[in-house]
Design an enzyme around this catalytic site. Structure first.
Site, short mmCIF file in Angstrom:
data_model
loop_
_atom_site.label_atom_id
_atom_site.label_comp_id
_atom_site.label_asym_id
_atom_site.label_seq_id
_atom_site.Cartn_x
_atom_site.Cartn_y
_atom_site.Cartn_z
N ASP A 20 47.12 38.87 49.61
CA ASP A 20 45.94 38.92 49.74
C ASP A 20 44.76 38.91 51.36
OD1 ASP A 20 43.22 37.34 50.05
OD2 ASP A 20 43.15 35.52 49.43
N ASP A 24 40.50 34.62 50.34
CA ASP A 24 39.90 34.05 49.64
C ASP A 24 40.53 33.42 48.22
OD1 ASP A 24 40.82 36.47 48.26
OD2 ASP A 24 38.47 36.19 47.48
N ASP A 97 46.22 50.79 35.03
CA ASP A 97 46.09 49.94 34.24
C ASP A 97 44.90 49.81 33.40
OD1 ASP A 97 46.95 48.32 31.80
OD2 ASP A 97 47.51 47.26 32.60
N ASP A 198 46.81 50.10 28.35
CA ASP A 198 47.48 48.49 27.50
C ASP A 198 47.02 48.64 25.81
OD1 ASP A 198 47.54 46.30 28.24
OD2 ASP A 198 45.49 45.90 26.99
N GLU A 253 51.72 50.92 26.33
CA GLU A 253 52.23 50.21 26.24
C GLU A 253 51.96 49.63 24.25
OE1 GLU A 253 51.77 44.94 26.30
OE2 GLU A 253 49.85 46.44 26.62
N HIS A 314 54.29 41.33 33.89
CA HIS A 314 53.23 40.20 33.91
C HIS A 314 52.98 39.60 33.18
CE1 HIS A 314 50.99 43.79 32.73
NE2 HIS A 314 49.58 42.18 31.70
N ASP A 315 53.58 40.04 31.51
CA ASP A 315 53.39 39.14 30.11
C ASP A 315 54.78 38.83 29.69
OD1 ASP A 315 51.20 40.32 29.94
OD2 ASP A 315 51.34 42.18 28.55
#
Ligand code: GLC
Length: 538
Positions: A20, A24, A97, A198, A253, A314-315
């Site tokens: 970051d 934020d 992506d 995706d 994917e 991430h899945d």
């Protein structure tokens, strides 16, 4: 075929969680730019960015509301351009992506489409007649519940394979295809080197809309809503378009663990590669599966089909724990790091795995950020489960496990953000972080750096085919070779000693060895060896 991507080790950056730059609590391009030297030093040659486009973030960006812009949480278009330039300067290519299957329900295309039955964009999405509360068929969303949403205003249902805010486009409509090619061109012109496409096998659905059958475990068998007629033609069209604009890498994917389903999508004129879930997404560790899937790919893939290698994303939960199988997660992670960087295929390393980050567990329902986890929790409560049971189900389905912020150091928020992170930092950050591992020569980070250095400098690892693949007990041995070098790998996943195969033993003298050890004639319990024989050189 000797494209740049064959030589690259890719690194997946989950946009909100990496670094970051503006305090934020959400990762952004400024943050990533500040870490490019770290990535260069690690040895990655390609970065995969999860969606960074404006989005209501119902599914953290996989619900795109504007395909040609940058989400303000991640910065500005100038930040993006600076990022591309700085990455390229360091020899790091960038793949974006791209979600072609569905848009956010907030996308102007959908807003138009839902405005009336005769709107020119009506047919851009999949609309069906039906009665309120009686959906057109039994198709289920992959996040749970029906895949059909009733639209009060126009009195029809629309189809969504994922959340109701992620509306499936109608790829049978040529205008949709053209619009998406235009999007690809926009990012190629900005300097993007490839795309991660995706859920690409979801693009078309059967136009008979028959009910899906159920499997023995009561889960729906998605027979008619993925891998349907027309999808391969769409993939070919996308590929032809991308390739007419340069050596644009396409990784798809295709959500399947079945090699027979994956295979048709990759190769000449199609996608360069697909994610090999057949190897990467095991839920428990099995040398058998590793051996058989690697061998199957070797036997079944044609010369223009190249595998991919990954164990986390991430899945899915991070593999160091998911696949530990009762042994020290760090040891398991090291074994799989060797496989990831030396087996045949394009490696995708998930951010944080290089330092051995662990899986985040929600302690209360408010902690669950992921839509899949939240939906599972809510359905469990609706089914009468107790709070504790529902939380356990929510945790099992939640993909938050691998989405906690990158652990840069042991300061507050693990050095990820000076603000409050959007998701909890994993409590392990004081011991597991980049800073501490940089100073420890035996750390996971150093292990990965060593491996990537070997991967980047040995051509057999990039282009070589398997000469031999052999399994002995819990150990896996293979050699890969090309006209410049041969590389021998032995990984013992078990605790028992294993005798080296003759062909492996003969591999000395070698100019590179990962594990310096005496030639004892066996592979010690839970050990790994890499030997590289540079033919005719060094
Ligand atoms: C892919 C993404 C996942 C997302 C889904 C719907 O599987 O990896 O994160 O939820 O597609 O877009």
């Amino acid at each position: 075929m000797n494209s740049w991507w064959k030589k690259a080790v890719f690194y997946e950056i989950y946009m909100p969680s990496f670094a970051d730059g503006n305090g934020d609590g959400i990762g952004d391009f400024k943050g990533i730019i500040s870490k490019l030297d770290y990535l260069k030093e690690l040895g990655v040659k390609g970065v995969w960015l999860t969606p960074f486009y404006p989005s209501p973030k119902v599914d953290n960006g996989y619900d795109i509301a504007d395909y040609k812009n940058i989400d303000p949480d991640y910065g500005t278009m100038e930040d993006f351009e600076e990022f591309i330039e700085e990455a390229h300067k360091r020899g790091i290519r960038v793949i974006a992506d791209l979600v072609l299957n569905h848009t956010s329900s907030e996308h102007p295309w959908f807003k138009e489409s839902r405005s009336s039955k005769d709107n020119p964009k009506r047919d851009w999405y999949i609309w069906k007649d039906g009665e309120k509360d009686v959906p057109p068929n039994n198709w289920e969303s992959f996040f749970g519940g029906t895949a059909w949403e009733w639209d009060e205003q126009t009195g029809q249902y629309y189809y969504h394979a994922f959340a109701k805010e992620q509306v499936d486009l109608n790829w049978a409509n040529p205008e949709v295809r053209e619009a998406m090619k235009d999007v690809m061109k926009f990012w190629i012109d900005k300097g993007i080197d490839g795309f991660r496409l995706d859920v690409i096998n979801f693009l078309t659905v059967s136009n008979e809309f028959k009910d899906n059958p159920y499997l023995e475990n009561d889960e729906q068998d998605h027979l008619y809503d993925k891998d349907q007629d027309g999808v391969l033609e769409a993939v070919q069209e996308i590929s032809a378009f991308a390739k007419s604009h340069g050596d644009i890498f396409l990784v798809g994917e295709v959500g399947s663990e079945d090699l027979e389903v994956l295979k048709p999508y990759c190769g000449e004129g199609k996608l360069d590669v697909v994610f090999n879930f057949n190897l990467g997404s095991q839920s428990s560790f099995s040398v058998d599966t590793i051996f058989s899937e690697i061998s199957k790919m070797e036997e079944n893939y044609t010369e223009d089909q190249w595998p991919t290698l990954f164990f986390s994303s991430h899945d899915m939960p991070r593999h160091c724990e998911r696949l530990a199988g009762g042994i020290d997660p760090e040891l398991r992670a090291k074994h799989l790091a060797v496989l990831l960087t030396t087996a045949k295929g394009v490696p995708f390393l998930y951010f944080g795995d290089e330092i051995g980050m662990r899986n985040l567990v929600a302690e209360k329902k408010e902690d669950i950020q992921d839509i899949q986890g939240r939906t599972a929790y809510e359905l469990a409560v609706r089914d009468g489960k107790t709070e504790v049971e529902a939380l356990a189900i929510g945790n099992e389905k939640s993909r938050d496990a691998s989405r906690s912020p990158m652990q840069w150091d042991d300061s507050e928020n693990a050095g990820f953000s000076s603000g409050t992170p959007w998701i909890r930092v994993h409590p392990s950050y004081r011991d597991i972080n980049v800073k501490v591992e940089e100073t420890d020569p035996h750390s996971m980070l150093h292990f990965y750096k060593k491996l990537l250095k070997i991967r980047n400098s040995v051509s057999a690892l990039q282009n070589g085919c398997y000469e031999k693949i052999e399994r002995r007990g819990d150990a896996l041995f293979y050699s890969r070779t090309d006209d410049q070098s041969t590389m021998y790998v032995g990984i013992n996943y078990g605790a028992e000693k294993v005798t080296l195969p003759d062909w492996f033993d003969e591999a000395v003298p070698c100019s590179v060895q990962l594990v310096e050890e005496e030639n004892t004639g066996y592979l010690a319990g839970q050990d790994c060896q890499i030997r590289v024989d540079h033919r005719g050189s060094e």
